[in-house]
Design a protein around this motif. Structure first.
Motif, short mmCIF file in Angstrom:
data_model
loop_
_atom_site.label_atom_id
_atom_site.label_comp_id
_atom_site.label_asym_id
_atom_site.label_seq_id
_atom_site.Cartn_x
_atom_site.Cartn_y
_atom_site.Cartn_z
N UNK A 53 0.83 -1.20 0.00
CA UNK A 53 0.00 0.00 0.00
C UNK A 53 0.87 1.25 0.00
N UNK A 54 0.47 2.24 -0.81
CA UNK A 54 1.20 3.50 -0.83
C UNK A 54 0.97 4.21 0.50
N UNK A 55 2.03 4.45 1.28
CA UNK A 55 1.85 5.11 2.59
C UNK A 55 1.61 6.61 2.43
N UNK A 56 1.10 7.21 3.49
CA UNK A 56 0.92 8.66 3.51
C UNK A 56 2.29 9.33 3.49
N UNK A 57 2.39 10.42 2.76
CA UNK A 57 3.67 11.11 2.63
C UNK A 57 4.13 11.69 3.97
N UNK A 58 5.43 11.57 4.23
CA UNK A 58 6.05 12.21 5.39
C UNK A 58 6.79 13.44 4.87
N UNK A 59 6.11 14.57 4.94
CA UNK A 59 6.63 15.79 4.32
C UNK A 59 7.95 16.22 4.97
N UNK A 60 8.90 16.54 4.13
CA UNK A 60 10.17 17.05 4.60
C UNK A 60 11.12 16.02 5.13
N UNK A 61 10.76 14.73 5.09
CA UNK A 61 11.64 13.69 5.63
C UNK A 61 12.72 13.35 4.60
N UNK A 62 13.98 13.41 5.05
CA UNK A 62 15.11 12.95 4.24
C UNK A 62 15.50 11.56 4.73
N UNK A 63 15.41 10.58 3.86
CA UNK A 63 15.68 9.20 4.22
C UNK A 63 17.06 8.80 3.71
N UNK A 64 17.92 8.38 4.64
CA UNK A 64 19.25 7.89 4.30
C UNK A 64 19.20 6.37 4.34
N UNK A 65 19.40 5.72 3.20
CA UNK A 65 19.25 4.28 3.11
C UNK A 65 20.63 3.61 2.99
N UNK B 164 13.69 20.68 5.53
CA UNK B 164 13.64 19.32 6.03
C UNK B 164 13.03 19.29 7.43
N UNK B 165 12.20 18.28 7.69
CA UNK B 165 11.56 18.16 9.00
C UNK B 165 12.22 17.10 9.88
N UNK B 166 12.84 16.09 9.25
CA UNK B 166 13.40 14.97 10.01
C UNK B 166 14.32 14.15 9.11
N UNK B 167 15.25 13.46 9.72
CA UNK B 167 16.11 12.52 9.01
C UNK B 167 15.77 11.11 9.49
N UNK C 294 19.37 17.86 14.94
CA UNK C 294 18.14 17.87 14.15
C UNK C 294 17.32 16.63 14.51
N UNK C 295 16.01 16.66 14.32
CA UNK C 295 15.20 15.47 14.60
C UNK C 295 15.62 14.32 13.68
N UNK C 296 15.78 13.14 14.26
CA UNK C 296 16.16 11.99 13.47
C UNK C 296 15.68 10.72 14.15
N UNK C 297 15.60 9.65 13.37
CA UNK C 297 15.19 8.36 13.92
C UNK C 297 15.86 7.24 13.13
N UNK C 298 15.81 6.04 13.68
CA UNK C 298 16.36 4.86 13.04
C UNK C 298 15.23 3.93 12.62
N UNK C 299 15.37 3.32 11.45
CA UNK C 299 14.39 2.33 10.98
C UNK C 299 15.14 1.12 10.43
N UNK C 300 14.83 -0.04 10.98
CA UNK C 300 15.36 -1.30 10.46
C UNK C 300 14.33 -2.38 10.78
N UNK C 301 13.32 -2.47 9.92
CA UNK C 301 12.13 -3.29 10.22
C UNK C 301 11.89 -4.38 9.19
N UNK C 302 12.95 -4.84 8.56
CA UNK C 302 12.78 -5.87 7.55
C UNK C 302 12.32 -5.28 6.23
#
Length: 354
Positions: free
Chosen positions: A148-160, A198-201, A225-233
Motif C-alpha cells: 500500500x502507498x503510505x501517507x507522505x512524510x513531508x520534509x523527511x530525508x531518508x538515508x538508506x 527538512x523536517x526529520x532525518x 536535528x530530529x532523526x530516527x532509526x528504521x530497520x524493520x525488515x
C-alpha cells in the motif's frame, strides 16, 4: 520440430538470441540468457501465448524484470506475462499485455520462461529510453504492487544504508556491490538542507554489517536535528522508503525500484550512478549525483570487502565529494522557459522595428 528447435524459433520471435542447454558449470550470465519452452509444442512455433518471468535476485531485480518482460511483450505482440513474485499481483487491461501472478497457463497454450533482467539480451530493450520504462512501470507494474502507498512524510530525508552478508561477510563478494562512504551521506544531507525545508532525518538500514551505520548515528546525534532509526525488515523498510520525500541511497535495486513505485518521492540522491538512475532522473523533481572528484574512492567494480576498504568507507573526506543536479524535469522546464523567453524577445525586436 523438436522442443529445442521451437525454443530457438520463439527466442527469435521475442528478439532474444537462442542459447542451448547448459550444464551446471554455466555462470549467472549464461543462465540469464537461457529460455525454456512451456506447454503444448504440437502446433510448433506459430504463436506465442505468454512469457513467464523466472525469479532472479530479490525485489528490485524482479521489478526490473517485470518492466522488461512487458516491454518485450508489447513490442512482439505477446498477450500475457506471468510471474510468481509475492509483492506483485495481476494487472488486466483491455489494451496491451496482461500481467498475471500464476505459474502457467492451461496446457493448450505455449509459453517461454526465462529471466528478463539483462537489457542486452533483447533487441527491444537495448535502446529503451527511460520514458518508456516509466510508462510501462506506471501503467502495468505499479497498479499490481501489493504494498500500500503510505501517507507522505513531508520534509523527511531518508538515508538508506544497504547491508547484507553477501557484501560485508563474503570473502569474495560481487565486485560491483561496494557501498558509499559516510561522507557521501553527510554531503547529500547538507545539499538537501540547503535547498529544502527538512523536517526529520530517517536512517533506514538493512543491518549493522555496513560499517557506516554506527558512525552515522554518532554524526546524526551531533547535528541537533530530529532523526530516527528504521530497520524493520523488507516490508517495514519499504514503507519508510515510499513515505519519504527525499531519498539518499547506496548501490541497490531495492531502493531504486521503490523510489520509482512511490507516489511521494520528490528527490533522489545517489553516489555515482546507481541502478535506474536515468529513470529516477526523469521521474524525480530533482536527482542529485554525488561523485568523488579525485576518483580515488573504491572503484565501481572493485569491492573486495577488505579492512582497508571498510576503513575508507568511514574515513573518506567529505571535501572530495561534489554534487550535480541531473534532474531531467527541471532541465526540460528550464529549456522551455528559455525558449519562450527567446521567442518573446524576438517578437519584441520585430515589433520595435516596425
Amino acid at each position: 520440430m523438436d522442443r529445442e528447435e521451437i525454443n530457438a524459433a520463439l527466442c527469435a520471435r521475442i528478439g532474444a538470441e537462442y542459447h542451448p542447454p547448459i550444464d551446471g558449470s554455466g555462470g549467472w550470465d549464461a543462465r540469464a540468457r537461457r529460455f525454456e519452452v512451456l506447454g503444448d509444442i504440437s502446433r510448433g512455433a506459430r504463436r506465442l501465448d505468454y512469457l513467464r518471468v523466472k525469479r532472479s535476485g530479490n525485489f528490485g531485480n524482479n521489478y526490473i524484470q517485470l518492466v522488461h518482460a512487458i516491454a518485450v511483450a508489447e513490442a512482439r505482440g505477446v498477450k500475457r506475462v506471468l510471474h510468481r513474485f509475492n509483492q506483485f499481483g495481476a494487472r488486466t487491461s483491455s489494451v496491451g499485455p496482461r500481467l498475471s501472478n500464476r505459474r502457467a497457463m492451461p496446457p493448450g497454450n505455449l509459453g517461454l520462461a526465462g529471466t528478463y533482467f539483462l537489457k542486452t539480451a533483447f533487441d527491444d530493450l537495448c535502446d529503451m529510453p527511460p520514458e518508456r520504462f516509466l510508462r510501462i512501470s506506471d501503467t502495468y507494474v505499479r497498479p499490481a504492487l501489493l504494498l500500500e502507498q503510505p501517507k507522505v512524510e513531508k520534509g523527511v530525508a531518508l538515508l538508506n544504508l544497504r547491508g547484507g552478508a553477501d557484501i560485508f561477510e563474503n570473502p569474495s563478494p560481487n565486485p560491483i556491490y561496494g557501498q558509499p562512504p559516510l561522507s557521501y551521506y553527510q554531503r547529500a544531507l547538507a545539499n538537501l538542507a540547503e535547498r529544502y525545508q527538512l523536517s526529520e532525518v530517517n536512517l533506514v538500514y538493512q543491518d549493522t554489517r555496513n560499517p557506516v551505520v554506527e558512525p552515522s548515528t554518532v554524526w546524526l546525534q551531533g547535528l541537533g536535528v530530529p532523526w530516527r532509526l528504521t530497520s524493520e525488515g523488507i516490508l517495514g523498510d519499504a514503507r519508510a522508503l515510499m513515505a519519504a520525500e527525499h531519498i539518499v541511497m547506496g548501490w541497490t535495486t531495492f531502493t531504486s525500484a521503490l523510489s520509482l513505485l512511490s507516489s511521494n518521492m520528490r528527490t533522489v540522491t545517489t553516489f555515482r550512478k546507481a541502478p535506474l538512475f536515468d529513470e529516477m532522473a526523469v521521474a524525480a523533481e530533482a536527482a542529485f549525483l554525488v561523485r568523488d572528484t579525485p576518483r580515488d574512492y573504491i572503484p565501481s567494480d572493485g569491492w573486495m570487502n577488505d579492512a582497508d576498504q571498510r576503513r575508507m568507507m568511514v574515513e573518506y573526506p567529505v571535501e572530495n565529494l561534489a554534487v550535480q543536479d541531473k534532474a531531467v524535469k527541471r532541465r526540460k522546464l528550464a529549456e522551455r522557459v528559455q525558449g519562450y523567453q527567446t521567442r518573446r524577445r524576438a517578437r519584441l525586436r520585430r515589433w520595435f522595428k516596425r
